[in-house]
Design a protein around this motif. Structure first.
Motif, PDB file in Angstrom:
ATOM      1  N   SER A 133       0.843  -1.193   0.000  1.00  0.00           N
ATOM      2  CA  SER A 133       0.000   0.000   0.000  1.00  0.00           C
ATOM      3  C   SER A 133       0.883   1.249   0.000  1.00  0.00           C
ATOM      4  O   SER A 133       2.095   1.175   0.202  1.00  0.00           O
ATOM      5  CB  SER A 133      -0.912  -0.004   1.229  1.00  0.00           C
ATOM      6  OG  SER A 133      -0.141   0.095   2.415  1.00  0.00           O
ATOM      7  N   LEU A 134       0.267   2.396  -0.224  1.00  0.00           N
ATOM      8  CA  LEU A 134       1.019   3.647  -0.240  1.00  0.00           C
ATOM      9  C   LEU A 134       1.586   3.939   1.141  1.00  0.00           C
ATOM     10  O   LEU A 134       0.912   3.747   2.159  1.00  0.00           O
ATOM     11  CB  LEU A 134       0.116   4.795  -0.680  1.00  0.00           C
ATOM     12  CG  LEU A 134      -0.339   4.759  -2.134  1.00  0.00           C
ATOM     13  CD1 LEU A 134      -1.304   5.913  -2.406  1.00  0.00           C
ATOM     14  CD2 LEU A 134       0.850   4.825  -3.082  1.00  0.00           C
ATOM     15  N   GLY A 135       2.810   4.398   1.164  1.00  0.00           N
ATOM     16  CA  GLY A 135       3.474   4.764   2.411  1.00  0.00           C
ATOM     17  C   GLY A 135       4.908   4.283   2.399  1.00  0.00           C
ATOM     18  O   GLY A 135       5.323   3.507   1.545  1.00  0.00           O
ATOM     19  N   SER A 136       5.675   4.757   3.364  1.00  0.00           N
ATOM     20  CA  SER A 136       7.088   4.373   3.418  1.00  0.00           C
ATOM     21  C   SER A 136       7.328   3.437   4.595  1.00  0.00           C
ATOM     22  O   SER A 136       6.529   3.350   5.522  1.00  0.00           O
ATOM     23  CB  SER A 136       7.976   5.614   3.521  1.00  0.00           C
ATOM     24  OG  SER A 136       7.644   6.331   4.689  1.00  0.00           O
ATOM     25  N   GLY A 137       8.440   2.746   4.523  1.00  0.00           N
ATOM     26  CA  GLY A 137       8.817   1.807   5.568  1.00  0.00           C
ATOM     27  C   GLY A 137       8.417   0.390   5.217  1.00  0.00           C
ATOM     28  O   GLY A 137       7.368   0.151   4.631  1.00  0.00           O
ATOM     29  N   LEU A 138       9.286  -0.534   5.572  1.00  0.00           N
ATOM     30  CA  LEU A 138       9.056  -1.949   5.295  1.00  0.00           C
ATOM     31  C   LEU A 138       8.331  -2.611   6.457  1.00  0.00           C
ATOM     32  O   LEU A 138       8.503  -2.204   7.612  1.00  0.00           O
ATOM     33  CB  LEU A 138      10.389  -2.663   5.082  1.00  0.00           C
ATOM     34  CG  LEU A 138      11.289  -2.130   3.969  1.00  0.00           C
ATOM     35  CD1 LEU A 138      12.634  -2.855   3.970  1.00  0.00           C
ATOM     36  CD2 LEU A 138      10.619  -2.259   2.613  1.00  0.00           C
ATOM     37  N   SER A 139       7.549  -3.644   6.171  1.00  0.00           N
ATOM     38  CA  SER A 139       6.936  -4.434   7.235  1.00  0.00           C
ATOM     39  C   SER A 139       8.058  -5.152   7.990  1.00  0.00           C
ATOM     40  O   SER A 139       9.162  -5.342   7.468  1.00  0.00           O
ATOM     41  CB  SER A 139       5.946  -5.447   6.653  1.00  0.00           C
ATOM     42  OG  SER A 139       6.632  -6.400   5.877  1.00  0.00           O
ATOM     43  N   ALA A 140       7.789  -5.574   9.206  1.00  0.00           N
ATOM     44  CA  ALA A 140       8.808  -6.219  10.043  1.00  0.00           C
ATOM     45  C   ALA A 140       9.435  -7.451   9.378  1.00  0.00           C
ATOM     46  O   ALA A 140      10.666  -7.587   9.378  1.00  0.00           O
ATOM     47  CB  ALA A 140       8.223  -6.563  11.405  1.00  0.00           C
ATOM     48  N   PRO A 141       8.635  -8.375   8.803  1.00  0.00           N
ATOM     49  CA  PRO A 141       9.285  -9.559   8.218  1.00  0.00           C
ATOM     50  C   PRO A 141      10.159  -9.238   7.005  1.00  0.00           C
ATOM     51  O   PRO A 141      11.164  -9.906   6.768  1.00  0.00           O
ATOM     52  CB  PRO A 141       8.128 -10.481   7.837  1.00  0.00           C
ATOM     53  CG  PRO A 141       6.886  -9.683   7.923  1.00  0.00           C
ATOM     54  CD  PRO A 141       7.174  -8.479   8.761  1.00  0.00           C
ATOM     55  N   VAL A 142       9.800  -8.229   6.253  1.00  0.00           N
ATOM     56  CA  VAL A 142      10.602  -7.853   5.090  1.00  0.00           C
ATOM     57  C   VAL A 142      11.836  -7.067   5.536  1.00  0.00           C
ATOM     58  O   VAL A 142      12.950  -7.308   5.049  1.00  0.00           O
ATOM     59  CB  VAL A 142       9.755  -7.071   4.058  1.00  0.00           C
ATOM     60  CG1 VAL A 142      10.622  -6.503   2.942  1.00  0.00           C
ATOM     61  CG2 VAL A 142       8.672  -7.989   3.488  1.00  0.00           C
TER      62      VAL A 142
END
Length: 164
Positions: A133-142
């Motif tokens: 989705s739109l936004g910055s930052g990676l999810s924890a597992p990635v």
């Protein structure tokens, strides 16, 4: 690509679509590491939105091109890394993983093949994503795979430089 470039490491994606920025994050990590421990001469680090012509121009003439991209897989296991190497005529993702872009790496490979602009060796690391989705930052597992993947790519580059 410059004629002196023998190794191209290319992060593909969009850093403003959460996990789709994993390729850019890995390249940033490699750039940080290179400040302490330089990469071999002739190695370039680049980012790309995945548009096939731009991608081809970044790997053209390279002895080794390493591409890092987010992947969509069913069933998904966010953070799982797939290593694909161009072998023969195909670059086929295992287990149904596909690029998160409209035109995938497979199409770029086929176009490069038709134009005789493939690198000598092409290695792709596809990281399964959780959130595009739109936004910055990676999810924890990635985010958790960025540092280990940067180290693995450093090893790939070092292997190319060892005498045979």
């Amino acid at each position: 690509m410059d004629a002196a470039t023998r190794i191209a490491v290319i992060g593909v994606g969009n850093e403003y679509r959460h996990d789709d920025g994993v390729g850019w994050a890995v390249v940033a990590r490699l750039a940080e590491r290179a400040e302490r421990e330089p990469l071999p001469h002739g190695t370039v680090l680049r980012v790309c939105d995945g548009e096939p012509a731009r991608l081809i121009s970044l790997w053209e003439g390279a002895e080794l091109a390493v591409v890092v991209d987010a992947a969509h897989a069913h069933p998904a296991s966010p953070g799982r890394v797939h290593r694909l190497e161009l072998a023969g005529d195909r670059l086929a993702p295992p287990g149904g993983a596909t690029s998160s872009h409209g035109l995938g790496l497979g199409e770029a490979v086929e176009l490069a093949r038709a134009l005789d602009r493939l690198p000598r060796r092409l290695v792709v690391y596809a990281v399964e994503r959780a959130d595009d989705s739109l936004g910055s930052g990676l999810s924890a597992p990635v985010a958790a795979v960025v540092a280990p993947l940067a180290e693995r790519i450093t090893e790939d580059v070092a292997l190319l430089r060892r005498p045979r």
